[in-house]
Each structure stands twice: as C-alpha cells, then as structure tokens.
Enzyme design. Structure first.
Site, mmCIF file in Angstrom:
data_model
loop_
_atom_site.group_PDB
_atom_site.id
_atom_site.type_symbol
_atom_site.label_atom_id
_atom_site.label_comp_id
_atom_site.label_asym_id
_atom_site.label_seq_id
_atom_site.Cartn_x
_atom_site.Cartn_y
_atom_site.Cartn_z
ATOM 1 N N ASP A 12 -18.308 -12.979 98.631
ATOM 2 C CA ASP A 12 -17.944 -12.597 99.821
ATOM 3 C C ASP A 12 -16.494 -13.417 100.240
ATOM 4 O OD1 ASP A 12 -18.152 -12.130 102.740
ATOM 5 O OD2 ASP A 12 -19.352 -13.616 103.218
ATOM 6 N N ARG A 49 -14.726 -17.938 99.675
ATOM 7 C CA ARG A 49 -15.737 -18.632 98.830
ATOM 8 C C ARG A 49 -15.207 -19.236 97.628
ATOM 9 N NH1 ARG A 49 -18.260 -18.532 103.389
ATOM 10 N NH2 ARG A 49 -19.171 -16.554 103.895
ATOM 11 N N ARG A 103 -11.644 -12.195 111.597
ATOM 12 C CA ARG A 103 -11.913 -11.498 110.557
ATOM 13 C C ARG A 103 -11.644 -10.154 110.473
ATOM 14 N NH1 ARG A 103 -18.157 -12.760 110.032
ATOM 15 N NH2 ARG A 103 -17.743 -11.730 107.851
ATOM 16 N N LYS A 112 -16.964 -3.419 105.548
ATOM 17 C CA LYS A 112 -18.156 -3.975 106.636
ATOM 18 C C LYS A 112 -17.719 -4.197 107.944
ATOM 19 C CE LYS A 112 -17.093 -8.589 105.268
ATOM 20 N NZ LYS A 112 -17.634 -9.833 104.455
ATOM 21 N N HIS A 113 -18.413 -4.037 108.896
ATOM 22 C CA HIS A 113 -19.841 -4.208 108.895
ATOM 23 C C HIS A 113 -20.491 -2.955 109.594
ATOM 24 C CE1 HIS A 113 -18.596 -8.421 109.084
ATOM 25 N NE2 HIS A 113 -19.565 -8.570 108.266
ATOM 26 N N HIS A 155 -26.226 -13.745 112.647
ATOM 27 C CA HIS A 155 -26.691 -14.723 111.853
ATOM 28 C C HIS A 155 -27.864 -15.517 112.665
ATOM 29 C CE1 HIS A 155 -22.893 -14.407 109.682
ATOM 30 N NE2 HIS A 155 -23.754 -14.700 108.573
ATOM 31 N N ASP A 157 -26.109 -6.139 105.118
ATOM 32 C CA ASP A 157 -25.869 -7.464 105.057
ATOM 33 C C ASP A 157 -26.902 -8.587 104.935
ATOM 34 O OD1 ASP A 157 -24.101 -9.661 105.949
ATOM 35 O OD2 ASP A 157 -23.604 -9.008 107.887
#
Length: 522
Positions: A76, A84, A146, A176-177, A189, A261
């Site tokens: 990701d 990351r 983002r 995405k998304h 989340h 996701d």
C-alpha cells in the site's frame, strides 16, 4: 522452490488460498507463510511493519519467491502521506493532491514511474494505488490529500498518468476505491459510509476516473466499503453483485483483477464478519481478498480459506466463481513475472513486458523527481508586510490532528526536521486538541521565546481547535509563518502562508526551502 500445479491437492482449497492477500508480522517471512505459499497462496501484502530498508525488502521478496516464483507481492504505497516503503522517514514522493495541484500529467507519470522502479527493484510487483477518488467532500476524514483533487477531469487524467508510470516500471497498479470514496464524511476503517447521490451524479463525477483507469489498462481495481443506495441499497460496494459484476464488469467492461479493501475494516467486519464478508465479496465478483493491515496471522488465513471452501461445499459460493477469481489472480501473477523477466529482474519493464524507452530528463534512476514535484506543488501567499526569510533557528509549533488509519501515526511529518537540517538548533513541540487554546498558545510562546515561530497545521478547515489556536497564535505573534500540509481550504493567514498539498518528507523540505530562502525552487 515449490512449483504450484493445479490438481496437486484439493482444487477448491488451492483456489481459496489463491484469492487471499494476507499480511504478516516481521521483516522476514514466517514459516507458516512460506508453507501456505507452497500450498497455493498466491499473494502477500506488505505493510510498514515488514520494511526496514530497501536491501532488507529485496531479501524478503527473494525469500518469498524462493518458495514460489510467481507469488504476488503487494504493498500500500501511495507516496505522500500514505507510505509503507518509507514509513520511518516519510516519503520521497509527494502524494496525489500535490501532483494534482501542479496539474502536469507528465510529472505525475514520471513520479509514479520512479516510485514503481524503486518498488520493482525491491521485488514488489503490485501496488494498491493510485486513489482515483474525487475529493468532492472537503470534510472527508480519510481521503483528503490522497485524492488528486475535486475536479473530475483532473483526477481522471492524473489517475491515467499514474497508472502508466507505475506499470511502465513493471508494477501492477490497483486503482481505488471503486466506485469512489471521495464524497464521504465517515472513515470506512471505523464505520460504513453512505453516499446519497443519484446515478447521474455518480456517472458524471465518481466514475469518470475509473472509466479512464480501465481504458488505461489498470491491472487491478480495489473496491470500497461504502453504501451507495442508488446502486445497491442493501450491501456495500465490496459485497454488491450489482456494483462489482453489474457495474464494473458488465457496464464498464473491466476484465482485470478486482481486489477488496481490507476486510478487517469495521465497515465490513463489524457487520458481516471477515469470513462471511469474504464469501459475499467473492460471490459478488471480487477476485482477491485483502486482509492483514490489522489481522496478520496464520489463523486469519485459515479462517478465510476454510470459510470459502465451506461456502463452495454448501452451495453459497459457486465453485466456478471461485475458480474464475483464482484464475484472474494467477493471470496477474503471470504478467508481473513476465515483466520482471523482461527487465532482467530487478528493474523496470513496460506494461507489455517489453523493456521501456529511456526515461525523460529528471526521471533517471536515483533522481530527485519527488523533490522536484514537491517544490512545484508549493503555493505561497504573502502577508501584508514584506517577508524576510528566516535566518536564525526558529521554533516550530506543530498543531497535530489524530492521524487516520490509512496514514498511520508511525510516519514522521512536518517541517521541523527539514528546517533543522537548514537551520541547526531549530526547536519544536507538538500540540493537539487535548490542550485548550490559551494554554496551548501560552506554552508555545514561552517555548519560542524570541525565536520566529513556524506553525504547522494539517487540514485546519476540519479542526476548530486548530483554527482557534492558530488565530490566537497569530494575534500574539503576527510574524508567524503558517505551513498547511493538508487540504488548503482555509483562508491563507500568517506573515507567510505555505500550502504544501501534502505531508510527505519532500513536501516538508520544499516548505523549509521557502521559509529560509535556501535551496532551488522549480
């Protein structure tokens, strides 16, 4: 090395393993993961906890492929705030909002290509990026920087450029998304967002970048855990046959890999559970189950594998649907393996597997294209008085909101470290909503003493406490420099206002150069 052969063990069980994209803990592969790869697990997802350095990452991916050479290694890595690959230092690349603010598709393509080159060099071949969401709700708590921006056509052309750049490096893009997470005020989340817009709006706004991504050949598309009653009043997109099969496959004609996701996200897990949710997702048309951001153990893999097998056995999930999903995973793994081979592994390849043409100036391996882009993304608004660059060590007051889960709180952000590199002795403190305005400002003024103050904010328009503290600080010290590292929706204020359009490390560097008058500006 284990060579996977269909029919070497129970086909349904192998297919169930093939559609999973789990995570794990540690910077080397645990024995259980290698064992499951040997049994048919076709993909692994990497997170910040798995990465210490490029060399270590390359060794990890080599370890995985020693077990099976076509295993997909996903990450990701959006660049910008969501990194990351550089979780401990901050990203060398600005994120989507910064690239969209520059609005140079060639620059976006170059940034994505260099990011892809670095990932491919370390053996990563699937990136869960880019975000093609339209930032239509400025109060969105999870998308924000983002997104390439609120303009539909801008987001579409930069989504295409990003896909082209990433896949030219031999790394599959995962757009995405789907069908668009931008018009939400809830973070999936934590809960299930609901988007109440009509079909005409969805087709004219949210779906435009995804249509462009499909036309550009995006190898994968990631579904969103959002409820869109205009498309399906009962199930979120990830679990909806109407959305994944009816809309994405049939209406939009997408034939690539559909990835969910993270299934451990509360929007799914708290309502359906990850086992039942995964069965529903595959039945709805998803091909790969992403899980592992929060659940990263063998038990999770076995629970999901067994749930899928049981669903086939009891008739809830057609065996043909599971087999089709697994075949799409293997097809993408074959593409990435051919891309690595064409590049001489490691190194870049074109989406067709043919070695690419030489990159344009500024995008050669090891270049600072990310810093170049971050500098171009900076927007400076002068105050009422002429601004004199800061030459003595300043004091940085970082007004810090709670980070969303996608960004995480492990990655440093701000301008203090970059200012300290240019002006040794720079001091800094972090302030949050737990401190009242008067106390916060009083503490900052005492800490600053006679030094110039640089106030750093992030999405100040979404946080009343932050706006109040900033106003009080400016009232006390009008010569304060303000650096906005989120969405720059609030009115510029301060002796100098700098909008970086993101909080990547290179964005902090670009802002520090403006503050001090040092360094090149693109």
């Amino acid at each position: 090395m284990t060579t996977f052969v269909r029919g070497s063990s129970d086909t349904v069980t192998c297919d169930a393993l093939a559609v999973l994209q789990p995570g794990f803990t540690g910077i080397t592969a645990p024995d259980w993961l290698l064992r499951r790869i040997g049994e048919g697990l076709s993909a692994v997802g990497l997170f910040g906890r798995n990465i210490a350095s490029p060399g270590q990452l390359a060794a990890l991916t080599a370890q995985l492929r020693a077990e099976r050479d076509d295993v997909l290694v996903a990450i990701d890595e959006e660049g910008g705030d969501v990194t990351r690959f550089e979780v401990r230092t901050g990203s060398s690349f600005p994120g989507n909002y910064a690239l969209g603010s520059v609005d140079d598709a060639d620059l976006t393509r170059a940034v994505a290509r260099e990011l892809g080159r670095r990932l491919a060099e370390c053996g990563v071949d699937l990136n869960w990026a880019p975000s093609a969401d339209i930032n239509s709700n400025p109060d969105n708590p999870v998308i924000g920087v983002r997104s390439f921006g609120a303009d539909t056509r801008l987001a579409a052309r930069h989504t295409v450029a990003y896909i082209e750049g990433l896949q030219a490096a031999g790394v599959a893009a995962c757009t995405k998304h789907f069908p668009g997470h931008g018009d939400t005020n809830v973070d999936s989340h934590h809960a299930l967002p609901r988007i109440d817009v009509d079909l005409d709006t969805l087709h004219a706004r949210e779906l435009v970048p995804f249509r462009a991504a499909i036309a550009a050949g995006s190898k994968a598309v990631m579904s969103a855990h959002i409820l869109l009653p205009a498309l399906d009043p009962n199930r979120p997109a990830t679990l909806s046959p109407q959305i994944l099969t009816g809309l994405l496959r049939e209406q939009l004609g997408y034939q690539g890999l559909i990835v969910t996701d993270g299934m451990e996200m509360q929007a799914i897990s708290s309502t359906y559970g990850i086992e039942h949710g995964s069965v529903l997702a595959i039945a709805a048309g998803a091909d790969a189950i992403c899980v592992g951001g929060g659940l990263a153990d063998e038990e999770t893999v076995l629970r999901l594998r067994d749930a899928l097998v049981a669903a086939v056995r009891n008739g809830e999930l057609p065996e043909e649907r599971l087999a089709d999903a697994a075949a799409r995973v293997r097809a993408l793994a074959d593409w990435t393996r051919r891309a690595r081979g064409a590049a001489g592994e490691p190194g870049p390849a074109s989406p067709s597997g043919v070695p690419p043409a030489q990159p344009e100036g500024g995008t050669t391996p090891g270049s600072d294209i990310g810093l170049v882009a971050a500098r171009r993304a900076v927007r400076v608004t002068a105050g009422k008085l002429p601004y004199e660059p800061i030459t003595g060590a300043p004091y940085v007051a970082a007004l810090t909101p709670v980070a969303n889960i996608a960004v995480g709180d492990e990655t440093p952000w701000g301008v203090a470290a970059e200012l300290a590199a240019l002006l040794p002795g720079t001091g800094t403190d972090t302030y949050d909503s737990a401190t009242g305005t008067s106390e916060l400002v009083g503490n900052a003024l005492v800490a600053a003493a006679d030094r110039r103050i640089v106030a750093v904010v992030r999405d100040v328009h979404r946080h009343p406490w932050m706006a109040d503290a900033l106003d009080a600080l400016l009232a006390a010290r009008p010569d304060t420099v303000v650096v906005e590292m989120g969405v720059d929706r609030a009115e510029p204020r301060g002796a100098l206002h700098i909008a970086t359009h993101g909080a990547a490390r290179v964005c902090g560097r670009a802002a520090a150069e403006v503050i001090t008058g040092k360094g090149a500006r693109a």
